[in-house]
Design an enzyme around this catalytic site. Sequence first.
Site, PDB file in Angstrom:
ATOM      1  N   HIS A 111       0.763  -1.125  -0.092  1.00 58.80           N
ATOM      2  CA  HIS A 111      -0.092   0.065   0.101  1.00 58.80           C
ATOM      3  C   HIS A 111       0.512   1.375   0.268  1.00 58.80           C
ATOM      4  O   HIS A 111       2.272   1.113   0.505  1.00 58.80           O
ATOM      5  CB  HIS A 111      -0.552  -0.052   1.326  1.00 58.80           C
ATOM      6  CG  HIS A 111      -1.955   0.672   0.690  1.00 58.80           C
ATOM      7  ND1 HIS A 111      -2.073   2.348   1.847  1.00 58.80           N
ATOM      8  CD2 HIS A 111      -3.254   0.805   0.582  1.00 58.80           C
ATOM      9  CE1 HIS A 111      -3.497   2.555   1.213  1.00 58.80           C
ATOM     10  NE2 HIS A 111      -4.146   1.608   1.013  1.00 58.80           N
ATOM     11  N   ASP A 124      -7.827  -5.359   0.216  1.00 58.24           N
ATOM     12  CA  ASP A 124      -8.453  -6.362  -0.900  1.00 58.24           C
ATOM     13  C   ASP A 124      -8.048  -7.792  -0.498  1.00 58.24           C
ATOM     14  O   ASP A 124      -8.756  -8.930  -1.643  1.00 58.24           O
ATOM     15  CB  ASP A 124      -7.819  -5.734  -1.959  1.00 58.24           C
ATOM     16  CG  ASP A 124      -8.187  -4.381  -2.812  1.00 58.24           C
ATOM     17  OD1 ASP A 124      -9.986  -4.103  -2.306  1.00 58.24           O
ATOM     18  OD2 ASP A 124      -7.721  -4.000  -3.180  1.00 58.24           O
TER      19      ASP A 124
HETATM   20  N1  ACO Z   1       4.455  -7.671  -4.511  1.00 58.10           N
HETATM   21  C1  ACO Z   1       5.685  -7.519  -4.948  1.00 58.10           C
HETATM   22  N2  ACO Z   1       5.903  -6.718  -4.418  1.00 58.10           N
HETATM   23  C2  ACO Z   1       5.613  -5.568  -4.028  1.00 58.10           C
HETATM   24  C3  ACO Z   1       4.418  -5.409  -4.609  1.00 58.10           C
HETATM   25  C4  ACO Z   1       3.328  -6.566  -4.720  1.00 58.10           C
HETATM   26  N3  ACO Z   1       2.055  -5.751  -3.724  1.00 58.10           N
HETATM   27  N4  ACO Z   1       3.443  -3.804  -3.749  1.00 58.10           N
HETATM   28  C5  ACO Z   1       4.618  -3.791  -3.703  1.00 58.10           C
HETATM   29  N5  ACO Z   1       5.474  -4.647  -4.250  1.00 58.10           N
HETATM   30  C6  ACO Z   1       7.403  -3.839  -4.274  1.00 58.10           C
HETATM   31  C7  ACO Z   1       8.022  -3.357  -5.174  1.00 58.10           C
HETATM   32  O1  ACO Z   1       8.482  -3.823  -7.103  1.00 58.10           O
HETATM   33  C8  ACO Z   1       8.600  -2.356  -5.523  1.00 58.10           C
HETATM   34  O2  ACO Z   1       9.985  -3.118  -5.016  1.00 58.10           O
HETATM   35  P1  ACO Z   1      12.014  -2.293  -5.604  1.00 58.10           P
HETATM   36  O3  ACO Z   1      12.161  -1.332  -4.479  1.00 58.10           O
HETATM   37  O4  ACO Z   1      12.362  -3.784  -5.264  1.00 58.10           O
HETATM   38  O5  ACO Z   1      11.696  -1.848  -7.088  1.00 58.10           O
HETATM   39  C9  ACO Z   1       8.939  -1.955  -3.765  1.00 58.10           C
HETATM   40  O6  ACO Z   1       7.582  -2.579  -3.101  1.00 58.10           O
HETATM   41  C10 ACO Z   1       8.393  -0.731  -3.906  1.00 58.10           C
HETATM   42  O7  ACO Z   1       6.721  -0.546  -4.856  1.00 58.10           O
HETATM   43  P2  ACO Z   1       5.965   0.315  -5.057  1.00 58.10           P
HETATM   44  O8  ACO Z   1       5.555  -0.104  -6.318  1.00 58.10           O
HETATM   45  O9  ACO Z   1       7.300   1.652  -5.875  1.00 58.10           O
HETATM   46  O10 ACO Z   1       4.950   0.993  -4.390  1.00 58.10           O
HETATM   47  P3  ACO Z   1       3.674   2.196  -4.493  1.00 58.10           P
HETATM   48  O11 ACO Z   1       3.172   2.877  -3.063  1.00 58.10           O
HETATM   49  O12 ACO Z   1       4.113   2.450  -5.523  1.00 58.10           O
HETATM   50  O13 ACO Z   1       2.683   1.023  -5.095  1.00 58.10           O
HETATM   51  C11 ACO Z   1       0.698  -0.918  -4.807  1.00 58.10           C
HETATM   52  C12 ACO Z   1       1.641   0.909  -3.837  1.00 58.10           C
HETATM   53  C13 ACO Z   1       0.083   0.316  -6.026  1.00 58.10           C
HETATM   54  C14 ACO Z   1      -0.571  -0.876  -3.801  1.00 58.10           C
HETATM   55  C15 ACO Z   1       1.764  -1.488  -4.781  1.00 58.10           C
HETATM   56  O14 ACO Z   1       1.749  -2.134  -4.253  1.00 58.10           O
HETATM   57  C16 ACO Z   1       0.584  -3.243  -5.203  1.00 58.10           C
HETATM   58  O15 ACO Z   1       1.071  -2.821  -6.589  1.00 58.10           O
HETATM   59  N6  ACO Z   1      -0.020  -4.036  -4.417  1.00 58.10           N
HETATM   60  C17 ACO Z   1      -0.342  -5.273  -5.813  1.00 58.10           C
HETATM   61  C18 ACO Z   1      -2.134  -4.817  -5.708  1.00 58.10           C
HETATM   62  C19 ACO Z   1      -3.040  -4.090  -4.903  1.00 58.10           C
HETATM   63  O16 ACO Z   1      -3.116  -4.975  -3.819  1.00 58.10           O
HETATM   64  N7  ACO Z   1      -3.408  -2.901  -4.836  1.00 58.10           N
HETATM   65  C20 ACO Z   1      -4.277  -2.336  -3.951  1.00 58.10           C
HETATM   66  C21 ACO Z   1      -3.894  -1.623  -3.044  1.00 58.10           C
HETATM   67  S1  ACO Z   1      -5.599  -1.318  -1.547  1.00 58.10           S
HETATM   68  C22 ACO Z   1      -6.346  -0.211  -2.288  1.00 58.10           C
HETATM   69  O17 ACO Z   1      -6.463   0.563  -3.186  1.00 58.10           O
HETATM   70  C23 ACO Z   1      -7.583  -0.459  -1.780  1.00 58.10           C
END
Ligand code: ACO
Length: 428
Positions: A305, A363
């Site tokens: 998140h 979720d």
């Molecule tokens: N699975 C694996 N790795 C992840 C995940 C995940 N779900 N989420 C983030 N990471 C990793 C990224 O690969 C990144 O790693 P790195 O530093 O090696 O490149 C690091 O964690 C940071 O990730 P970002 O994408 O920069 O984090 P951001 O804050 O931009 O994204 C998000 C947040 C979009 C929610 C992300 O965690 C994600 O895609 N989650 C999966 C989708 C999801 O569950 N969305 C629902 C969110 S809650 C809502 O909207 C109600």
Amino acid sequence: MSTARIIIDGDEKNAFELPILTPTEGPRAIDVRQLYGKYKLFTHDPGFLSTSSCESKITFIDGDKGILRHRGYDIQDLAENCTYLEVCYLLLYGELPDEKQLADFTHTITYHTMVHEQLQFLYRGFPRRSHPMAILVGAVASLSAFYHDSLDISDPKQRDISAHRLIAKMPTLTAMAYKYSVGQPFIYPNNELDFSENFLHMLFATPCEPCKIKPALARAMNKILILHADHEQNASTSTVRLASSSQANPFACIGAGISSLWGPAHGGANEEVIKMLEEIGDVSRIPEFIQGVKDKKYRLMGFGHRVYKNYDPRAAVLKGSCDEVLEEIGVKNSKKLAIAKELERIALSDDYFVSRKLFPNVDFYSGIIYEAMGIPTELFTCLFAMARTVGWVAQWEEMFSDPDQKIGRPRQLYTGYPARKFAPVAKR
Ligand code: ACO
């Protein structure tokens, strides 16, 4: 007043101070509004990682501590003790309602649940296999064509009516999207049922036989609606605020919010979680799946998140409810729940997830409950939209009381060509 001092290129003659704003809770913010006008500088912050876009009194999140509060009340207290409509009232009007206020509000919402009969023809224009979110985006935006008497956004009374209409009609529109996709007749709202029961009735009833919604189902629905009701300036809420900042009508703006919510990185993740659990199929395949996540072939859906760097408090409530709800509904030995729990156990102890502070979000468990309730996967994000509508309209309404509100217009760091000499087509 606290200030932050900025020195440009290390030159003290080129230094200036910007005010620091102090919120009731949470980190302070440097007020950069004068930066361009006075100093011809922008801030650059793609994805708004460090940018506050408005003042708000509605929702507070402490992502490090895993805290979520609406108008000062902890989400857990609200989810355990309130009806969804009590929380709607709280979000919209700032206080929990007393008995009379709640009765009046419930009456108002109940008597706005029916939609214009003509809307069914809009639905019938969609292919049967349409994703219900595609229908919902269109149907909600189309309300602006039906309710001309509540489009004047400068009139607080009309804004209030639009807010009530949106909250009340979303369950009807969502259930209609489902009924249409399975080729069943639309079921009209029933004003004798409460908000959650009425939605489930419109979803599961047919005209052929009586349909009594199990109280356990309605209670679970009520809790899930509360947990999704608002979440400060997330992508869809910011979309609603940005769309409304141009003074567009409320129905069109909520349609924009629903579009933004649809993406798998946001509200669409609940549908993706179930697909992921199905793909994993068995607890024994989890290590292989986790390795794929670490190799960045795919993401662990329902994890991570932007704001929570701790357990999402909504996921904590839902996880606690999962066993209870499944048992009450009569679902025994849910394979998906077993995979989800094991996935979570491994992820929470694995350095890849721990070092990145990736925890389950709302979720992760909601889809398992929805599925146990018999709700089809494609409808999950519509349910999120239905619950979040109150948050969107509360934030939308708040914009109008903010004297600093302006049309939203980010700037950019242009990195394209400088001026070039034009050549006519024959000479290129
Ligand atoms: N699975 C694996 N790795 C992840 C995940 C995940 N779900 N989420 C983030 N990471 C990793 C990224 O690969 C990144 O790693 P790195 O530093 O090696 O490149 C690091 O964690 C940071 O990730 P970002 O994408 O920069 O984090 P951001 O804050 O931009 O994204 C998000 C947040 C979009 C929610 C992300 O965690 C994600 O895609 N989650 C999966 C989708 C999801 O569950 N969305 C629902 C969110 S809650 C809502 O909207 C109600």
